[in-house]
Every structure is written in C-alpha cells, then in structure tokens.
Design an enzyme around this catalytic site. Structure first.
Site, PDB file in Angstrom:
ATOM      1  N   SER A 153       0.864  -1.181   0.000  1.00 32.63           N
ATOM      2  CA  SER A 153       0.000   0.000   0.000  1.00 32.63           C
ATOM      3  C   SER A 153       0.900   1.230   0.000  1.00 32.63           C
ATOM      4  CB  SER A 153      -0.853   0.001   1.272  1.00 32.63           C
ATOM      5  OG  SER A 153      -1.392   1.288   1.507  1.00 32.63           O
TER       6      SER A 153
ATOM      7  N   TYR B 150      -2.346  -1.296  10.413  1.00 30.77           N
ATOM      8  CA  TYR B 150      -2.289  -1.446   8.948  1.00 30.77           C
ATOM      9  C   TYR B 150      -0.944  -0.937   8.417  1.00 30.77           C
ATOM     10  CZ  TYR B 150      -3.832  -1.105   4.045  1.00 30.77           C
ATOM     11  OH  TYR B 150      -3.955  -1.244   2.684  1.00 30.77           O
TER      12      TYR B 150
HETATM   13  N1  NAD Z   1      -8.479  -0.619  -2.274  1.00 39.81           N
HETATM   14  C1  NAD Z   1      -7.488   0.193  -1.949  1.00 39.81           C
HETATM   15  O1  NAD Z   1      -7.623   1.423  -2.047  1.00 39.81           O
HETATM   16  C2  NAD Z   1      -6.169  -0.351  -1.494  1.00 39.81           C
HETATM   17  C3  NAD Z   1      -5.119   0.551  -1.301  1.00 39.81           C
HETATM   18  C4  NAD Z   1      -3.883   0.075  -0.881  1.00 39.81           C
HETATM   19  C5  NAD Z   1      -3.697  -1.277  -0.657  1.00 39.81           C
HETATM   20  N2  NAD Z   1      -4.734  -2.136  -0.839  1.00 39.81           N
HETATM   21  C6  NAD Z   1      -4.459  -3.565  -0.584  1.00 39.81           C
HETATM   22  O2  NAD Z   1      -4.905  -4.345  -1.660  1.00 39.81           O
HETATM   23  C7  NAD Z   1      -5.315  -5.637  -1.186  1.00 39.81           C
HETATM   24  C8  NAD Z   1      -6.715  -5.927  -1.701  1.00 39.81           C
HETATM   25  O3  NAD Z   1      -7.566  -4.904  -1.256  1.00 39.81           O
HETATM   26  P1  NAD Z   1      -9.037  -4.661  -1.827  1.00 39.81           P
HETATM   27  O4  NAD Z   1      -9.251  -3.220  -1.832  1.00 39.81           O
HETATM   28  O5  NAD Z   1      -9.272  -5.451  -3.060  1.00 39.81           O
HETATM   29  O6  NAD Z   1      -9.844  -5.257  -0.581  1.00 39.81           O
HETATM   30  P2  NAD Z   1     -11.173  -6.145  -0.505  1.00 39.81           P
HETATM   31  O7  NAD Z   1     -11.604  -6.075   0.906  1.00 39.81           O
HETATM   32  O8  NAD Z   1     -12.110  -5.783  -1.587  1.00 39.81           O
HETATM   33  O9  NAD Z   1     -10.577  -7.597  -0.819  1.00 39.81           O
HETATM   34  C9  NAD Z   1      -9.730  -8.255   0.071  1.00 39.81           C
HETATM   35  C10 NAD Z   1      -9.950  -9.744  -0.124  1.00 39.81           C
HETATM   36  O10 NAD Z   1      -9.118 -10.456   0.793  1.00 39.81           O
HETATM   37  C11 NAD Z   1      -9.883 -11.473   1.390  1.00 39.81           C
HETATM   38  N3  NAD Z   1      -9.347 -11.821   2.697  1.00 39.81           N
HETATM   39  C12 NAD Z   1      -9.299 -11.040   3.809  1.00 39.81           C
HETATM   40  N4  NAD Z   1      -8.764 -11.732   4.827  1.00 39.81           N
HETATM   41  C13 NAD Z   1      -8.459 -12.960   4.356  1.00 39.81           C
HETATM   42  C14 NAD Z   1      -7.896 -14.128   4.934  1.00 39.81           C
HETATM   43  N5  NAD Z   1      -7.541 -14.163   6.232  1.00 39.81           N
HETATM   44  N6  NAD Z   1      -7.733 -15.239   4.159  1.00 39.81           N
HETATM   45  C15 NAD Z   1      -8.103 -15.217   2.856  1.00 39.81           C
HETATM   46  N7  NAD Z   1      -8.659 -14.139   2.256  1.00 39.81           N
HETATM   47  C16 NAD Z   1      -8.826 -13.032   2.994  1.00 39.81           C
HETATM   48  C17 NAD Z   1     -11.286 -10.871   1.515  1.00 39.81           C
HETATM   49  O11 NAD Z   1     -12.275 -11.862   1.685  1.00 39.81           O
HETATM   50  C18 NAD Z   1     -11.394 -10.150   0.175  1.00 39.81           C
HETATM   51  O12 NAD Z   1     -11.830 -11.035  -0.840  1.00 39.81           O
HETATM   52  C19 NAD Z   1      -5.195  -5.574   0.338  1.00 39.81           C
HETATM   53  O13 NAD Z   1      -3.961  -6.160   0.730  1.00 39.81           O
HETATM   54  C20 NAD Z   1      -5.197  -4.071   0.643  1.00 39.81           C
HETATM   55  O14 NAD Z   1      -4.512  -3.748   1.828  1.00 39.81           O
HETATM   56  C21 NAD Z   1      -5.961  -1.716  -1.245  1.00 39.81           C
END
Ligand code: NAD
Length: 257
Positions: A145, A158
């Site tokens: 991130s 986080y």
């Molecule tokens: N969306 C953003 O703006 C953003 C920004 C920076 C980083 N990220 C990172 O990108 C990644 C994906 O984020 P996203 O926005 O798609 O989130 P999201 O919540 O839409 O998806 C996350 C997925 O991970 C799964 N998950 C969570 N805990 C789990 C576990 N213990 N075992 C298996 N699966 C698990 C959830 O069920 C979900 O399908 C994350 O690591 C997040 O920190 C997202």
C-alpha cells in the site's frame, strides 16, 4: 497475449476487488489461476471461475484463511497439487481496521498483522521451499500500500503491516535471488473496491481524498492488475526487491498553497 502460457498463478483473497482483477488479468494473459478466499466458494467465486474457464484457462478455488500459518502453508501445497506446478504467487489478501491508536486491542492488532504480514511471510516460505525442492524459479508479488511509505493516522496496525512488507520484500529479494525467485511489492493508492465503500459513499471524505491525488480520481482494480501482470512477466526479469506505486501521484504529491 499469452505471456503466461504454461504458468500457474495463485492470487490470495481473489473473489473481489484488486485480487479478482489480478486473477482475470493474469488469466487473460495466459495463466491458469488458483483463486482463494477464507469462506466457502460463493457466487462471486463461481462467476470468476466461469469467466476464466471461458477464456480457455483452468481455474479452481481453494478455501483458506491466510492469517493462519497452517492454512496458508496448506494453501500453497494444495495450489501446487491443483495443476501440478506453481509459478506466480500474488499475496493480495489484506484487511484494515480504523481505530485511535490508544483503543487498538491485541485482537485488532493480530487480525491485521496476521493477515497482512504473518500469512504473507509463511506463505512465501512454503512457496520458496517448493521452488527450491523442485529447482524452479518463482515470482512473488505482495500487495502492499502507499501506507508502507506514508502515514495513515488511526490505522497504525495497517501501516505497521505494510511497512513490514516493505522490508520483507527488500530482504527476501536479496536472499532468494540466487534461486531465481523475484519478489516485489505493488503499492496501490486509493482504489475503488469494497474496502473503500464507505469512503466513496461520503462526498466530503471523497473530496478530501481526491484533492491529494494529482490525477484527481480513484484508481480501478484493473490499474493495479496491469502492474501486477507486468511484474509477474518476463519483461520484469531484472526487477526484484522494489515497490511500485500505482497511486495517481498521491505518494509524492506536493503543491504550494
Ligand atoms: N483498495 C485500496 O484502495 C487499497 C489501497 C492500498 C492497498 N490495498 C491492498 O490491496 C489488497 C486488496 O484490497 P481490496 O481493496 O481489493 O480489498 P477487498 O476487501 O475488496 O478484498 C480483500 C480480499 O481479501 C480477502 N481476505 C481477507 N482476509 C483474508 C484471509 N484471512 N484469508 C483469505 N482471504 C482473505 C477478503 O475476503 C477479500 O476477498 C489488500 O492487501 C489491501 O490492503 C488496497
């Protein structure tokens, strides 16, 4: 494009958001895909499997809670067994919790750290053991991130987890280079996914976020997936140990007021 022909990719947390977009993009570039989530296969997962198999690729779903070392180790071993090999590991699953620092409980801390850092650490370890045993190269991409670099008040756990991923990647890139295993981080900024639902529903919060993004828009999961596909490909064979930002300019944004 078939740049991942005869390659198998595992994307953790891939039934929605960035993970789902990565799975689709890697499949459309030729990879067979192992999807993962911590719940039983649901309609979204089934729909993704159909989308991928309609492209002529193989796809399967493995249920595993990546925050648990036994689960994530089994996930890697089952992924190898599914299609007989594993080439690309995308550690995408991640969670966040909004708390004032002084209110964070041990349970909150463990929830975030175990999913975002401990599970990634031991998932990579299982993948590396497989690559070493089979004398295969490997590609690892960790979904970090912008908060591995910039502060995010009220999200201390986080930020700690993503900061940990930064050093994990730097360290492993050096240690694993002799085995031809590459490790990189992708650092998204504000991407339109379910994790940001509340933010996108609040015009005031959105205005605050957008004014800090030089491109003045949220990113799409596909923007992140394109970078992941590049880093996983042979176009990136000389790239390891770094973080690549996909953030509309957010991280190094500065304007005179
Ligand atoms: N969306 C953003 O703006 C953003 C920004 C920076 C980083 N990220 C990172 O990108 C990644 C994906 O984020 P996203 O926005 O798609 O989130 P999201 O919540 O839409 O998806 C996350 C997925 O991970 C799964 N998950 C969570 N805990 C789990 C576990 N213990 N075992 C298996 N699966 C698990 C959830 O069920 C979900 O399908 C994350 O690591 C997040 O920190 C997202």
């Amino acid at each position: 494009m078939n740049r991942f022909e005869n390659k198998v990719a595992l994307v953790t947390g891939s039934t929605q958001g960035i993970g789902a977009a990565c799975a689709i993009r890697l499949a459309s570039d030729g990879a067979d895909i192992i999807l993962n989530g911590h719940s039983e296969l649901d309609e979204r997962g089934e729909e993704l499997i159909k989308q991928i198999t309609d492209m002529g690729r193989r796809a399967t779903y493995l249920q595993a809670d990546v925050s648990k070392v036994t689960d994530v180790t089994k996930l890697i071993n089952d992924a190898v067994a599914s299609f007989g090999q594993l080439d690309i590991l995308v550690n995408n699953a991640g969670v966040e919790k909004n708390h004032d620092f002084w209110d964070v409980t041990e349970e909150d801390y463990d929830f975030v750290m175990d999913t975002n850092l401990k599970g990634v650490f031991f998932g990579i370890q299982a993948f590396v053991k497989y690559c070493m045993k089979e004398k295969r190269s490997g590609v690892i991409i960790n979904m970090s991130s912008v908060h591995e670099e910039i502060v995010f008040p009220h999200f201390a756990a986080y930020c700690t987890s993503k900061g940990g991923l930064k050093m994990l990647t730097r360290n492993l890139a050096t240690e694993l280079a002799p085995f031809n295993i590459r490790v990189n981080n992708v650092a998204p900024g504000a991407i339109s996914t379910p994790i940001n639902k509340k933010l996108e529903e609040d015009p005031e919060l959105m205005e605050n976020v957008l004014k800090n993004i030089p491109l003045r828009k949220m990113g799409k999961p596909e923007d992140v997936a394109g970078l992941v596909a590049f880093l996983a490909s042979d176009d990136a064979t000389y790239i390891t140990g770094s973080t690549y930002f996909v953030d509309g300019g957010l991280t190094y944004h500065y304007e005179e007021q």
